[in-house]
Structures are given as C-alpha cells and as structure tokens.
Scaffold this active site. Sequence first.
Site, short mmCIF file in Angstrom:
data_model
loop_
_atom_site.label_atom_id
_atom_site.label_comp_id
_atom_site.label_asym_id
_atom_site.label_seq_id
_atom_site.Cartn_x
_atom_site.Cartn_y
_atom_site.Cartn_z
N LYS A 223 0.97 -1.29 -0.04
CA LYS A 223 -0.09 0.02 -0.08
C LYS A 223 0.86 1.42 -0.11
O LYS A 223 1.62 1.76 0.97
CB LYS A 223 -0.80 0.17 1.21
CG LYS A 223 -1.67 1.02 1.16
CD LYS A 223 -2.94 1.02 2.48
CE LYS A 223 -3.89 2.03 2.29
NZ LYS A 223 -3.72 3.60 2.01
N GLU A 273 -0.57 4.49 -8.02
CA GLU A 273 -0.23 5.62 -6.75
C GLU A 273 0.88 6.30 -7.35
O GLU A 273 1.96 5.56 -7.59
CB GLU A 273 -0.21 4.79 -5.54
CG GLU A 273 -0.08 5.72 -4.33
CD GLU A 273 -1.36 6.05 -3.84
OE1 GLU A 273 -2.63 5.65 -4.42
OE2 GLU A 273 -1.45 6.76 -2.59
N PHE A 312 -1.28 -0.80 -10.07
CA PHE A 312 -1.57 -1.86 -9.61
C PHE A 312 -3.19 -2.49 -10.22
O PHE A 312 -3.40 -3.55 -10.00
CB PHE A 312 -2.08 -2.06 -8.04
CG PHE A 312 -2.82 -0.61 -7.56
CD1 PHE A 312 -4.15 -0.26 -7.82
CD2 PHE A 312 -1.97 0.23 -7.05
CE1 PHE A 312 -4.75 0.81 -7.31
CE2 PHE A 312 -2.79 1.74 -6.57
CZ PHE A 312 -4.18 1.53 -6.80
N LYS A 390 -7.66 -3.27 3.12
CA LYS A 390 -6.59 -2.66 3.54
C LYS A 390 -6.21 -3.02 4.56
O LYS A 390 -7.05 -2.89 5.79
CB LYS A 390 -6.46 -1.28 3.26
CG LYS A 390 -7.68 -0.48 3.93
CD LYS A 390 -7.60 1.08 3.41
CE LYS A 390 -9.00 1.53 4.05
NZ LYS A 390 -9.47 2.84 3.72
#
Length: 530
Positions: A223, A273, A312, A390
């Site tokens: 993450k 990201e 991703f 998450k």
Amino acid sequence: MALTFSDLVKVAKQVEEKRSRIEKVRVLTSFFQGLTPEEAALAARFLAGFVFPEGDERELGVGYATIINAIRQLRNSRIAPLMREPPTLQEVYSTLDRISKASGEGARERKLILLRGLFSRMSEEEVEYLLRMLFGEVRIGANVGVILESLAKVGGYTGEEIRRGYMLLGDLGELARRVVAREDIRSVSLEIFRPVKPMLADMAYSPLEVLREHSGYTSAEFKYDGVRVQVHVKNGRVEIFSRRMHRITEFLPDVVDKVREHVKAESAVVDGEAVGVVAGRPVAFQELARRFRRKNELRSFLRSVPFQVYFFDILYLNGRMLIDEPYVTRRNLLEDALEGELLARQKFVSSVEELEAFYEEAVREGHEGVVCKQPGSNYEPGVRGKKWLKLKKVDTVDCVIVAAEWGHGRRAGWLSDYYLAVRDENTGGFVVVGKTFKGLTDAEFEEMTRKLLELKTREEGWVVHVKPQIVVEVDYSEIQRSPRYSSGLALRFARIRRIRPDKSPDDITTLQELWRRYHEQRKARIISDA
Ligand code: AMP
C-alpha cells in the site's frame, strides 16, 4: 415551457417532505419523466448539490459572506429588477457558470452583480434553496442514491446497471441526460481520456480476517502512500486524473515521462499511486498534500523530488474495457503492458504467516501496509467493498469538518477547534463524532482558518458552522459510546493526522463503519482481557 428554478424548488420541497424513500423516488421519477434531456442533466446535478459535472474544475469562487452581502444589498436597494420573470434552470446554470469564469480585476464586483441579478428574480425561499444547493450544509433530501434509483425507474434499469453507468460516466448530469433521452445506459463503456471513479478498499483488522473474507487466497500488494492516479494513454498522449477525477497531468511530469517510456500499449487506462521518493524512501503524504495546495510551489517541489509511480490495475487496453475481467487476468495484462519498475509489488498468499511476512516487508520499506485483492473479483468503479481490503498499522478515520471554534491564548485569532463528522449512509448527512485542536502546524491553522471562513454558513457564539468540504484523516485512541453526540459514538483523543484535499466528503468513513469498528474493538479487548 422551459423548466424554471422555481419548479425545481417545488420538487425539492416535496421530496424533502416525504419521509419514506419509496415516496421520494416516486416524486422524482415522475419529475424526471416530464423533462427534456438537457433539463434532466441540470436538475439531477442541482438536486445532488453539484452545479458543475463532478471532476470539472470550475468553482464558483464566491464565499458565503459574498452571497449574504449580495442578498443584503438587494434588500436595501429600492431599484426594481430589470426582469421579473422567474429564471429558468438553464439561466441559473449559465449565470453560475459566468460567475465561476469572472476573474482578474473587479471579479468580485462582477460576481456580486451577477448574483444580485439572479436573486432579484427569485423568491426568498428559492434563494434559500439555491444557497443550500451551493453550500450543501443540509442536503436537499434527494441524495445521489435516491436520484439514481429514480433514474433507474425512468429508464427501466436495475440499480446495478444505473450505478455502473454513473461510475463510468463520472457525472450524474450526463447520466440523467442519457436516461431521459432513452440512450442505452447498459452500453456505456470506458472511454479514453474520460476518467472513472476509482475502486476503493474497505478496512480489515487482521490477516486472518482478510483470508476468511477472500476464501483463503488473496493477492497482497504494497500500500503506497502517495496520490492516487488514473493514467490514460493513447498514441503517446498521456493524461493523469486524480481520485476526484480532476486532471492533474501538469503536476506530475515525472509520471508522464515514465508512462511514455514504459507503457507498451497503443491505448491503456492504468490505476496506481504516485509517490515522491527521497533517498530511497517514500516522502510522507502530509508533505505532498501541503504542497498540493499552492500550485506554484508545487511545481518547484515536484522538480526537486523525483516521483515514482506504481500501477496496480488496468481498466482498459488497446480498445478493450477490462473492468469485468477477474483481478488475475487484469494483473497478467498489466504485467504484459508495463515494464517491471512501474508495477506495484504483489504476492499471492494463502496463509496468515505469508501475509504477515509480506506486510512486514512493506512496512520495513517505508510503506503504509498492504491492500489485499480477491483474485476472482471484477473492478467496481467508485465502490468501497470487501473485494479490496486494506491492512495498515495506524487505524485512522476520515472525517469532514462541519464546524469550528475560535481558539484562545496562543491560538487566538484562528479557528482551531474542529468538529469532526462522519457520513451516515442512511440519510446521506453528516454526524459529529468528535472534536479536536490537535495535529496542525501554525501555518496550517492559518490556512485552515482562511478556508473555513470561506465555507462559513452561520455563526453561533464561538462556533462557526461550515459547509462540509474539508476532509481530514484522524488518529484516535479508542471509539466510545457517547450520549453527547447524536451519532452515539465519540473518538477518544482525536488528533488530525493530515489534511486530505484529495478526498471528498462522499469518500469519508461512514457511521456504519465506525459502529463496526466499535464492535471489533470491543471484541479485541474481550479477547486480550481473557
Ligand atoms: P485509504 O486512503 O487509507 O482509504 O486507502 C486507499 C488508498 O490507498 C487508495 O485510494 C490508493 O490511493 C492507495 N493505494 C496505495 N497502494 C494501493 C494498492 N496497491 N491498491 C489499491 N490502493 C492503493
């Protein structure tokens, strides 16, 4: 006859007065059925409090104070309005558009004149509704969910079909226009250079919970803590969109270069990201968010910090939409389309030990944790659900600031004590769960005070009520039952961890999620006390 703003207010009032959702939907359905496609587009946006399409960068650029000023001036003047006819919805929209475009010297005065002109043709009640639509303190009672349900009825679609159409179009107005024009919503597809809402992750509390939820097998990914980017590429043209669907291409030249260099496709939409990296470690998001507020500063900052981007997911490749393909297929296609350096670190795991080890590795390398994705799941734009879970160390909630108090002593002159609210899924409204003055720097207090005053809707003693717009990520020690707040819950030792300009009030933690966490936390305590 063209739809007037007054007609819209009548309907908004009717919807508001109905208590049951079914009744609200019924009123709106017959309303939409009587509109032209263009009117339906404007009406749907106004009712949801948007004015401009979501993702559109136009802003009114007038604070509440300016508007109140315009109303006062109007009341005090004896001049008869030039036109008496009530404005059509289209006229209201065009005027707001002109207000948003007024810039440079004398802009404030021009905005005031336009507002006065508009208000002079409205009743007090209509002005009040317009303000509520623009400043959204109280939603009109027709939240997006109710509007979507009505549009489904108008067009004969299932809730799922209409929601998917909305996410793919990214604009409630355009959706309403198509439904009323009898265009087939089922055939709406992803189009290059038209952003869609990104898929979101739910919170999980332990590796065991993740594996249970994903039937014993999941794809864990690092993450990354940066800025969500949806990158569209076609024949060398690259555009980057933020989580709120704003175009942010200019801000991330590094990402544009990397995509040009490493994405091997004629056309593609990839999801990832962007992270600033210094000395091999990611720069804290806080740092980025601060910079993102000042555009000029940002440019020089971006030049000084190299950006890495990690993708991703892939939603589109060479003319084909992929959102209905399972995650595993998309991941394979992503790996084919990208060179390794741009791929998010990923590992399929099937045991708690494996997942824990991968999580530890992510944290050791300076990342926030992991996001686990169900291998067979499709990509659901705009949806937060259990297909993506998450896992992160610090448990935070995203709240919106609904009011603030003037500070004392060292913080005198600043709005420095904030009322934090979460979203109630059942009503679409916001409910307070805590209050804090902790976590911001002096410069941030100053900036926050300026912003909140622009969003001010009313003042009560020390308390300034504001349009719920500023989202903050909040740390807390515990969730407690609270008789003080109507939400029934309170965050203990709440502290603002960072301001989240990338998130909208629709993205924040829900009251329902907070209750779930409250129960999880009690369960955890019972286990550890045992
Ligand atoms: P949060 O902001 O805590 O709700 O976490 C969700 C956000 O994590 C997403 O919106 C992304 O911006 C970010 N993120 C970072 N890495 C990943 C990943 N591998 N998969 C999905 N989201 C990710």
